[in-house]
Design a protein around this motif. Structure first.
Motif, PDB file in Angstrom:
ATOM      1  N   UNK A   1       0.824  -1.195   0.000  1.00  0.00           N
ATOM      2  CA  UNK A   1       0.000   0.000   0.000  1.00  0.00           C
ATOM      3  C   UNK A   1       0.861   1.250   0.000  1.00  0.00           C
ATOM      4  N   UNK A   2       0.594   2.151  -0.915  1.00  0.00           N
ATOM      5  CA  UNK A   2       1.314   3.414  -1.014  1.00  0.00           C
ATOM      6  C   UNK A   2       0.322   4.550  -0.795  1.00  0.00           C
ATOM      7  N   UNK A   3       0.640   5.420   0.137  1.00  0.00           N
ATOM      8  CA  UNK A   3      -0.182   6.609   0.354  1.00  0.00           C
ATOM      9  C   UNK A   3       0.533   7.833  -0.204  1.00  0.00           C
ATOM     10  N   UNK A   4      -0.216   8.683  -0.893  1.00  0.00           N
ATOM     11  CA  UNK A   4       0.348   9.935  -1.381  1.00  0.00           C
ATOM     12  C   UNK A   4       0.491  10.921  -0.232  1.00  0.00           C
ATOM     13  N   UNK A   5       1.330  11.913  -0.439  1.00  0.00           N
ATOM     14  CA  UNK A   5       1.478  12.977   0.556  1.00  0.00           C
ATOM     15  C   UNK A   5       0.217  13.829   0.603  1.00  0.00           C
ATOM     16  N   UNK A   6      -0.089  14.320   1.794  1.00  0.00           N
ATOM     17  CA  UNK A   6      -1.260  15.183   1.972  1.00  0.00           C
ATOM     18  C   UNK A   6      -1.100  16.489   1.196  1.00  0.00           C
ATOM     19  N   UNK A 288      -7.018   1.427   1.852  1.00  0.00           N
ATOM     20  CA  UNK A 288      -6.602   1.498   3.248  1.00  0.00           C
ATOM     21  C   UNK A 288      -7.375   0.483   4.078  1.00  0.00           C
ATOM     22  N   UNK A 289      -6.838   0.144   5.244  1.00  0.00           N
ATOM     23  CA  UNK A 289      -7.489  -0.830   6.113  1.00  0.00           C
ATOM     24  C   UNK A 289      -8.743  -0.233   6.751  1.00  0.00           C
ATOM     25  N   UNK A 290      -9.734  -1.098   6.974  1.00  0.00           N
ATOM     26  CA  UNK A 290     -10.998  -0.663   7.553  1.00  0.00           C
ATOM     27  C   UNK A 290     -11.610  -1.809   8.344  1.00  0.00           C
ATOM     28  N   UNK A 291     -12.593  -1.470   9.171  1.00  0.00           N
ATOM     29  CA  UNK A 291     -13.341  -2.461   9.950  1.00  0.00           C
ATOM     30  C   UNK A 291     -14.825  -2.226   9.719  1.00  0.00           C
ATOM     31  N   UNK A 292     -15.532  -3.266   9.301  1.00  0.00           N
ATOM     32  CA  UNK A 292     -16.980  -3.211   9.090  1.00  0.00           C
ATOM     33  C   UNK A 292     -17.638  -4.068  10.161  1.00  0.00           C
TER      34      UNK A 292
END
Length: 306
Positions: A1-6, A288-292
């Motif tokens: 997983x790659x996140x871009x900069x804000x 991104x990770x999540x919880x349902x």
């Protein structure tokens, strides 16, 4: 997983039209909105082009897409609108270039094809959110939907519960995983291609607009037969507006269709999320990770930017 900069105020962001031609008057309003957030805006060279039902020919739309990822001045890319066309360019995208230049990428509807391909080919987190022409630039775009753009400036997670909209529990349980998915008909169109969605261990989000119950039934059946519903850790059902039956008086309700496909999966399945072709439109990151949780009637998603 790659996140871009804000994002930061003063950043330059790009606007492209990778699908159908945008309404330029509405697009101007959408650009003004981005500027009100303290951003500078650079338009793709071919945004105002028309090639039948496409915003320029395939090469022109692909050039704008590549240019925005490769331009070092651009920190985020916003899609003007959807319609149709992204599936025509997905096989020719330079995914290595995206991985080398990770940036915020924002859109939905026909953009589903790009979300899936980008994530699965590069690992980049992308954003399912309202578009400049078809949403932001139209009358009635609301304050709740506007707030969703703030997550691009601060790495804040999303906690969706019944304070935002009534939620219906169709399947019981709690599960975690990456959120993936998008427009149901686009996901079905990609079946059998290299860009078929991988749902194994994922929280699968689905939405659509203007499809009658029998059509949605056929789409859900395709996902079922392909093992996509069984593979998913949980199902998030967003907005399905415009489902009124016109072709026949004999029909099943949308709730009955949900029951047939999701109630026996032995995993959390919740419906009623205001995510999709609706207002307010709550924006979420994909990847991104999540919880349902059916017990808490909630969806908790980790931030999509660093």
């Amino acid at each position: 997983m790659i996140k871009a900069e804000r994002l930061n105020q003063g950043d330059t962001v790009g606007v492209i039209a990778p699908a159908s031609p945008p309404d330029l008057k509405n697009l101007d309003k959408g650009i003004s909105f981005l500027e009100s957030l303290g951003l500078k805006v650079k338009l793709g060279a071919h945004v105002n082009k028309k090639h039948g039902y496409l915003a320029g020919n395939d090469q022109q739309r692909l050039e704008d897409f590549h240019h925005m990822f490769q331009d070092p001045e651009i920190t985020a890319i916003f899609c003007a609108g959807g319609g149709y066309g992204t599936g025509r360019i997905v096989a020719d995208i330079d995914y290595a270039s995206i991985k080398e230049n990770p940036k915020i990428f924002w859109g939905y509807s026909d953009i589903t094809c790009l979300h899936t391909a980008i994530r699965q080919e590069t690992g980049l987190v992308t954003f399912h959110g309202p578009m400049l022409c078809s949403d932001v630039g139209k009358e009635g775009f609301d304050a709740e939907s506007e707030k969703m753009f703030h997550q691009l400036f601060e790495p804040e997670g999303m906690h969706y519960n019944e304070n935002l909209s009534p939620l219906e529990v169709i399947g019981e349980g709690e599960a975690s995983g990456e959120v993936v998915g998008g427009n149901l008909s686009l996901l079905v169109n990609a079946m059998g291609t290299p860009y078929e969605i991988d749902t194994k261990g994922k929280l699968l989000f689905l939405e659509d607009v203007g499809e009658e119950p029998y059509r949605l039934d056929s789409f859900f059946n395709q996902l079922k037969l392909a093992g996509k519903l069984e593979d998913a850790a949980g199902i998030i059902l967003g907005d399905f507006s415009g489902t009124e039956t016109e072709k026949t008086k004999e029909t099943l309700s949308l709730s009955q269709v949900y029951e047939d496909y999701f109630s026996h999966l032995n995993k959390p399945v919740l419906a009623g999320f205001k995510i999709g072709h609706c207002l307010p439109h709550y924006s979420i990151p994909f990847g991104t990770d999540a919880v349902l949780s059916s017990h808490r009637k909630s969806l908790m998603i980790q931030p999509g930017v660093d």
